[in-house]
Structures are given as structure tokens and as C-alpha cells.
Design an enzyme around this catalytic site. Structure first.
Site, short mmCIF file in Angstrom:
data_model
loop_
_atom_site.label_atom_id
_atom_site.label_comp_id
_atom_site.label_asym_id
_atom_site.label_seq_id
_atom_site.Cartn_x
_atom_site.Cartn_y
_atom_site.Cartn_z
N THR A 89 35.65 25.58 77.92
CA THR A 89 36.05 24.30 77.72
C THR A 89 34.61 23.41 78.12
O THR A 89 34.33 23.66 79.43
CB THR A 89 37.67 23.97 78.17
OG1 THR A 89 37.45 23.64 79.65
CG2 THR A 89 38.30 24.78 77.91
N GLU B 130 34.64 28.99 73.97
CA GLU B 130 34.02 29.60 74.45
C GLU B 130 33.43 28.67 76.43
O GLU B 130 32.41 28.55 76.20
CB GLU B 130 32.47 29.72 73.89
CG GLU B 130 32.58 31.30 73.19
CD GLU B 130 31.79 31.51 72.42
OE1 GLU B 130 30.71 32.30 72.96
OE2 GLU B 130 31.79 31.67 71.06
N1 CAA Z 1 27.54 37.34 83.64
C1 CAA Z 1 28.08 38.60 84.59
N2 CAA Z 1 28.64 38.32 85.78
C2 CAA Z 1 28.67 37.10 86.01
C3 CAA Z 1 28.78 36.08 85.27
C4 CAA Z 1 28.44 36.51 84.12
N3 CAA Z 1 27.74 34.97 83.85
N4 CAA Z 1 29.50 34.83 85.47
C5 CAA Z 1 30.60 35.46 86.78
N5 CAA Z 1 29.48 36.65 87.11
C6 CAA Z 1 30.65 37.63 88.01
C7 CAA Z 1 30.37 37.20 89.46
O1 CAA Z 1 29.07 37.36 89.70
C8 CAA Z 1 30.63 37.67 89.85
O2 CAA Z 1 31.56 38.89 90.97
P1 CAA Z 1 31.44 39.25 92.41
O3 CAA Z 1 32.96 39.26 92.06
O4 CAA Z 1 31.16 40.46 91.84
O5 CAA Z 1 30.83 38.54 92.96
C9 CAA Z 1 32.48 37.94 89.38
O6 CAA Z 1 31.97 37.39 87.84
C10 CAA Z 1 33.38 36.61 89.90
O7 CAA Z 1 32.57 34.80 89.01
P2 CAA Z 1 33.43 33.85 89.47
O8 CAA Z 1 33.94 33.75 91.18
O9 CAA Z 1 32.25 32.74 88.87
O10 CAA Z 1 35.03 33.67 88.95
P3 CAA Z 1 35.48 32.67 88.91
O11 CAA Z 1 37.20 33.31 88.47
O12 CAA Z 1 35.37 31.39 89.49
O13 CAA Z 1 35.82 32.36 87.40
C11 CAA Z 1 34.83 30.46 85.08
C12 CAA Z 1 34.89 31.43 86.42
C13 CAA Z 1 33.51 30.18 85.04
C14 CAA Z 1 36.12 29.32 85.33
C15 CAA Z 1 35.27 31.74 83.78
O14 CAA Z 1 35.88 32.35 84.54
C16 CAA Z 1 35.01 31.33 82.93
O15 CAA Z 1 33.92 30.99 81.80
N6 CAA Z 1 36.45 30.98 82.66
C17 CAA Z 1 36.37 30.62 81.05
C18 CAA Z 1 36.36 31.69 79.83
C19 CAA Z 1 35.86 31.44 78.27
O16 CAA Z 1 34.54 30.94 78.25
N7 CAA Z 1 36.61 31.65 77.56
C20 CAA Z 1 36.78 31.69 75.77
C21 CAA Z 1 36.46 33.15 75.48
S1 CAA Z 1 35.72 33.38 73.89
C22 CAA Z 1 37.29 33.40 73.34
O17 CAA Z 1 37.69 35.07 73.18
C23 CAA Z 1 38.27 33.96 71.35
C24 CAA Z 1 36.67 34.14 70.45
O18 CAA Z 1 36.95 35.28 69.56
C25 CAA Z 1 35.16 32.86 70.04
#
Ligand code: CAA
Length: 394
Positions: free
Chosen positions: A357, A355
Site C-alpha cells: 500500500t 504490491e
Molecule cells: N529483498 C530481499 N530480502 C528482503 C527485502 C527485499 N526486497 N526486503 C526485506 N528483506 C529481508 C530483510 O533483509 C530481512 O532479512 P534478515 O531477517 O536476514 O535481516 C527480512 O527480509 C525481514 O525484512 P524487514 O525487517 O524489512 O521486514 P518487515 O517485517 O519490516 O516487513 C514490509 C517489511 C515492508 C512491511 C513488508 O512486509 C512488505 O513489503 N509488506 C507488503 C507486502 C506486499 O506488498 N504484499 C502484496 C503482495 S501482492 C499479491 O500477493 C497479490 C497479487 O497477485 C498481485
């Protein structure tokens, strides 16, 4: 009362058997039905959607109590409630809520979250799974990995590419509910994990799986936003749960320090032991306040991506430190599974990775502080808590 109810369940029904299931690397079969029966699986959802009508703070308190006994219990809240059900509550249509959310909140259907893939974790926008519209159905192909409850769930919230030609990969993704009994779905468990061994973690594969267009959540191209919004709720439960783990480390350490004697006195009298216990007190109070702030913002209907990320980063790093110090206080006994602290240490590490790192959360925090990241408003926001609406009977 809700906190006490969850504590009673976890302490009386799960604590006595957890070591055995952890050793066997299996989830006890009574856990999910019992959590459903107690209403924990729909704790913070309105009664009209099968929930208990409590607020988002109740979700945090329940997660804290569950992980104070074992991380595997809190993981259920993270994926079933945080990552899936609250995502539906925020983004699904009324008909979809009745079809998918209500049975999940009642605990009749178990839900999981399919974002991560073998080749895409932190870089979630670049996943490979595909969904193609064919008439009034989508055809889904792809593989999801590290999916909690993969083999226990009935529904997965599956994120796939619908527009591979999109210039921005964030715009290419779409979210679906896939019922896991559809032809073409296969899945399995992953064994040999360091921790959360009494929990279920696995993989899911879709080979030409057909779902009706009805199962699409939100619009085409909204999948990344939906996944991130789901993570705002999943991470909240991870933060609250890690806070419970810190508490368990602290309580176990206090008990041991008052009991174990060395050099003619109980070891709690030694300053180096006191320093470790003082750190746990500090971690616990800070982690608790951080997750409660995030829950309070959710109750008010205010965006909390930054506050939730901070709570998740701090609490999970702190729980890993607390567990390491707790083991050190227990000395050689802590190194064996006679005591719980070795399980706490093994369990604490996963949450530093999943969720988001710790590194991803640091980048997010720096991004907010430097003005590189700000939260835009969403087409569907998580509804503010309204006791009258939440508790209105069907
Ligand atoms: N809510 C809604 N929209 C959001 C958001 C949020 N919290 N955060 C970003 N967005 C939107 C932005 O507004 C943006 O929209 P526009 O294109 O309209 O401007 C779009 O999403 C892209 O946002 P970013 O530019 O911030 O995206 P990024 O590429 O820079 O990514 C990141 C940011 C923080 C690295 C993100 O990719 C991330 O959090 N990665 C980690 C993923 C993760 O936590 N994975 C674990 C999943 S757990 C699982 O799958 C296993 C399980 O069973 C538990």
C-alpha cells in the site's frame, strides 16, 4: 521497436474490445495466448530460458504501453513476469529454471504469485499457510486471496510456513512452485471489484496438496526474502504501468480540452483546465524517470528496493490523481462509460493498495531516510543484464 510492438498489440487488438470485457467483468480469452505468441510474457528473460533476451527497461516500457490501454494487461506482466518468473530467474536452480521458468517465458504456462491471504496482506510475514515435509514431498495447506490470474494460471509461487516455531516469523517461511492441477487445489474468481474488471482476480485453496521437494524454491526459511525480492520486480511493473495510465489520462484530457467548447472557446484555453493538464505532465515525467531509474539499476545488477518502492508509491498515487482530474475535465461525460476516464479512475485505485500500500511504501522510505532500514546482500541477487548472455541462442 519493442515498445511499438506492444503498443500496436494493446491499441489495435485490445482497446476496441476492452469496454465490453470490463462491463462483463471477464478477461478476454485471446489475451494470454496472444501475449505469449508476441513474446511479451518472457520479454526480459534470456533466450536460454525461453525469453526474448531484452533488458529490464524493456519490461518497464511494455508495462507502460499495456496499462495505457487497460490495467488488466499490465497486471499480467506484474504477476506472470515480475512476481513469479523473475523470482525463479533469481532464486531457482538450473533444473527448476528449465522445468518451470522456460515454459512460462514461452507463454506455454501461466504463472501467478501466492503471498496474500485472507488474514495477511501488508503483514506478509504472519501468513497462516503451512507446508510440512513428509518423505520427499511437502504437504501444503492454506488459502491465498486477491491473487491475480488465480483461475488462469498453471503455476503459483506459494509462500507457506515450514517452521511455525521460529522466533522470528520472517525465518518461518518457504517458497514453492505449486502446479495448479494437483489434487487438493481449488480456486475461483472474485467478482464485484471496483476496477480492473477485465482482469482475473481470485482465490486459491490448497488442502493436503503434495508437491515434490524439487518444487521448493530456495532454502527452507528463505520464503520471506524470496517474496520481497519478487515484489521488487512486481512493484517495478506496477510503477511503469501506472506511468502509462497517467499518460492515457493526459492524452484523453488534452483531446477533450481541445474539442469541448464552453463560454465561447475550447476549454483548454481556461487556466483551471490547464492547471490540471500541467499536473499530469509533471506526474508523467516524474513517474517515468523514477521507473526508468529503477530499471537501469536492475540492468546494472544493483539493489533497487528503495528506488522501486519510491517509483511504485509515486506513480500509483499520481495515476489516481491524474485519473480523478481527467474525469473532472470531462465533466458529466467523464462520469459515464462513454469515455475511458471513468475506467481509468476505477483501475487506478487498486495499484495504490496492492504490491505494498502507499502507507507501506511511505514507511519504507522514511525507514531508509532515518537509517532504520538498510538492504543486506542476498544469497541470490537478480542477475545484471548482459546482452551477450541474454541473447545467446539455445
Ligand atoms: N529483498 C530481499 N530480502 C528482503 C527485502 C527485499 N526486497 N526486503 C526485506 N528483506 C529481508 C530483510 O533483509 C530481512 O532479512 P534478515 O531477517 O536476514 O535481516 C527480512 O527480509 C525481514 O525484512 P524487514 O525487517 O524489512 O521486514 P518487515 O517485517 O519490516 O516487513 C514490509 C517489511 C515492508 C512491511 C513488508 O512486509 C512488505 O513489503 N509488506 C507488503 C507486502 C506486499 O506488498 N504484499 C502484496 C503482495 S501482492 C499479491 O500477493 C497479490 C497479487 O497477485 C498481485
Amino acid at each position: 521497436m519493442v515498445q511499438q510492438m506492444v503498443r500496436d498489440f494493446a491499441q489495435n487488438e485490445v482497446a476496441p474490445i476492452i469496454k465490453e470485457y470490463d462491463r462483463q467483468q471477464e478477461m478476454a480469452s485471446f489475451i494470454l495466448p496472444r501475449m505469449g505468441e508476441l513474446g511479451i510474457l518472457g520479454i526480459c528473460l534470456p533466450v536460454r530460458y525461453g525469453g526474448q533476451g531484452m533488458d529490464y527497461i524493456a519490461l518497464g516500457l511494455a508495462s507502460e504501453e499495456l496499462e495505457a490501454v487497460d490495467t488488466s494487461l499490465r497486471v499480467v506482466m506484474s504477476v506472470h513476469v515480475g512476481l513469479n518468473s523473475l523470482g525463479l530467474f533469481q532464486w531457482a536452480t538450473e533444473e527448476q529454471k528449465q522445468r518451470f521458468l522456460a515454459p512460462q517465458a514461452r507463454g506455454e504456462k501461466i504463472a501467478c504469485f501466492g503471498l496474500t491471504e485472507p488474514g495477511a496482506g501488508s503483514d506478509a510475514a504472519n501468513l497462516a499457510s503451512m507446508a510440512r515435509l513428509d518423505g520427499d514431498e511437502y504437504v501444503i495447506n492454506g488459502e491465498k486471496m486477491w491473487i491475480s490470474l488465480a483461475t488462469k494460471a498453471d503455476h503459483v509461487l506459494w509462500v507457506a510456513k515450514t517452521n511455525p516455531a521460529a522466533s522470528d516469523p520472517h525465518q518461518a517461511l518457504t517458497a514453492f512452485i505449486v502446479e495448479l492441477d494437483r489434487p487438493g487445489v481449488s480456486r475461483g474468481d472474485i467478482h464485484g471489484k471496483l476496477g480492473v474488471r477485465a482482469g482475473s482476480t481470485g482465490w486459491i485453496s490448497c488442502q493436503d496438496v503434495r508437491v515434490p521437494a524439487f518444487n521448493r524454491i530456495g532454502e527452507e526459511g528463505e520464503g520471506f526474502k524470496i517474496a520481497m525480492a519478487c515484489l521488487d520486480n512486481g512493484r517495478y511493473t506496477v510503477a511503469a504501468g501506472a506511468t502509462g495510465l497517467i499518460r492515457a489520462c493526459m492524452e484523453a484530457s488534452v483531446r477533450y480540452a481541445q474539442d469541448r467548447r464552453a463560454f465561447g472557446r475550447e476549454i483548454g484555453k481556461f487556466q483551471l483546465i490547464q492547471q490540471k493538464i500541467a499536473s499530469m505532465v509533471q506526474y508523467y515525467d516524474a513517474a517515468r524517470l523514477l521507473y526508468l531509474r529503477a530499471g537501469w539499476l536492475k540492468n546494472l545488477g544493483k539493489r533497487n528496493t528503495r528506488e522501486t518502492s519510491l517509483a511504485k508509491w509515486f506513480a500509483t498515487d499520481a495515476s489516481f490523481s491524474a485519473a480523478s482530474e481527467a474525469l473532472q475535465i470531462h465533466g458529466a461525460y467523464g462520469y459515464s462509460d462513454e469515455y475511458d476516464v471513468e475506467r481509468y479512475l476505477r483501475n487506478s485505485k487498486g495499484a495504490v493498495i496492492y504490491e505494498g500500500t502507499s502507507e507501506i511504501h511511505q514507511l519504507m522510505q522514511a525507514g531508509y531516510a532515518l537509517g532504520y532500514r538498510e538492504d543486506a546482500s542476498l544469497r541470490c541477487e537478480l542477475p545484471a543484464y548482459d546482452a551477450e548472455y541474454w541473447q545467446e541462442p539455445l
